[in-house]
Design a protein around this motif. Structure first.
Motif, PDB file in Angstrom:
ATOM      1  N   PRO A 149      11.801  18.646  17.127  1.00  0.00           N
ATOM      2  CA  PRO A 149      10.368  18.383  16.556  1.00  0.00           C
ATOM      3  C   PRO A 149      10.298  19.788  15.839  1.00  0.00           C
ATOM      4  N   ILE A 150       9.875  19.039  14.276  1.00  0.00           N
ATOM      5  CA  ILE A 150       9.261  20.076  13.001  1.00  0.00           C
ATOM      6  C   ILE A 150       8.197  19.874  12.340  1.00  0.00           C
ATOM      7  N   ARG A 151       7.862  20.765  11.039  1.00  0.00           N
ATOM      8  CA  ARG A 151       6.714  20.411  10.332  1.00  0.00           C
ATOM      9  C   ARG A 151       6.749  19.442   9.635  1.00  0.00           C
ATOM     10  N   ASP A 157      11.284  13.698   1.558  1.00  0.00           N
ATOM     11  CA  ASP A 157      11.340  13.762   2.889  1.00  0.00           C
ATOM     12  C   ASP A 157      12.160  12.235   2.860  1.00  0.00           C
ATOM     13  N   GLU A 158      13.933  12.379   2.345  1.00  0.00           N
ATOM     14  CA  GLU A 158      14.451  10.812   2.097  1.00  0.00           C
ATOM     15  C   GLU A 158      15.141  10.594   3.202  1.00  0.00           C
ATOM     16  N   LEU A 159      14.870  11.708   4.044  1.00  0.00           N
ATOM     17  CA  LEU A 159      15.428  11.170   5.389  1.00  0.00           C
ATOM     18  C   LEU A 159      14.823  10.311   6.103  1.00  0.00           C
TER      19      LEU A 159
END
Lengths: 92, 133
Positions: B102-104, B111-113
């Motif tokens: 979990p990341i913020r 956010d391209e991923l």
């Protein structure tokens, strides 16, 4: 204590704080990847400390150790990230 | 002649002390950021400072102090290794963190991923990290 010694002690104090804080992050985690990042910082701090000692005493004995420590830090963080990619979610 | 070379050595030693102090300061600042920042990606942002700029400053400082061609070659080798390996390990750590932990995401500006991961839902979740083109 002359000027040079004062600067060396200032560097040592800053690196000591850096190492302690990196160890704090390594202890509280919360994930394995956080610990890998903290380990990278700790490896960079160790390299910096060895380099400052070598600069103070003006010898080049520890230069190969600098190469080895920086490479070990790289291999360690890469293998931890590969390992964590296959790990179960329990630890995260 | 000898006075000139002495003063040159003094200047080099002074620059060396400045570089070493700045490198040590960057290491300390990075460790503070490592403890205080909220998630792994911003902690990595802090952690790369001593790894690249700080280490290169320290290596320059040591080279200015030793002033020996053999030692300077070794120090250039250290800096090159660090420049080559730091992006690789940061890339792998960040990718693994994005997929697995979990990341913020509310802190990300770009956010391209995530769209790419949603594009290919057939991808096994625990495949090799570096396998994607």
């Amino acid at each position: 204590m002359n000027d040079t010694e004062f600067f060396v002690w200032a560097c040592a104090a800053m690196l000591g704080i850096a190492a302690v804080l990196a160890l704090v992050r390594m202890a509280i985690g919360p994930t394995m990847l956080n610990r890998a990042v903290a380990m990278d910082v700790l490896a960079a701090t160790i390299v910096a400390g060895l380099a400052i000692e070598a600069a103070y005493n003006k010898h080049s004995t520890t230069l190969p150790i600098l190469v080895v420590v920086s490479l070990v830090g790289f291999v360690g963080s890469v293998s931890i990230s590969r390992f964590a990619a296959r790990e179960s979610r329990e630890d995260h | 002649m000898s006075i000139e070379s002495m003063s040159g050595a003094a200047v080099a030693d002074g620059l060396s002390v400045a570089c070493l102090l700045l490198g040590a300061f960057l290491a300390m600042v990075a460790a503070i950021g490592l403890v205080r920042f909220p998630d792994l990606l911003s902690r990595m942002h802090a952690a790369t400072k001593p790894q690249v700029l700080g280490l290169i400053l320290i290596v320059i400082g040591l080279g200015l102090r030793l002033r020996n061609p053999t030692d300077v070659g070794m120090l250039v080798l250290i800096a090159m290794f660090q420049l080559l390996t730091a992006p690789v390990s940061a890339h792998m750590l960040g990718r693994t963190a994005f997929r697995k932990t979990p990341i913020r995401k509310d802190l990300l500006l770009v956010d391209e991923l995530t769209p790419r991961l949603e594009e290919r839902p057939d991808r096994p979740d625990d495949g090799p990290v570096g396998g994607e083109r």
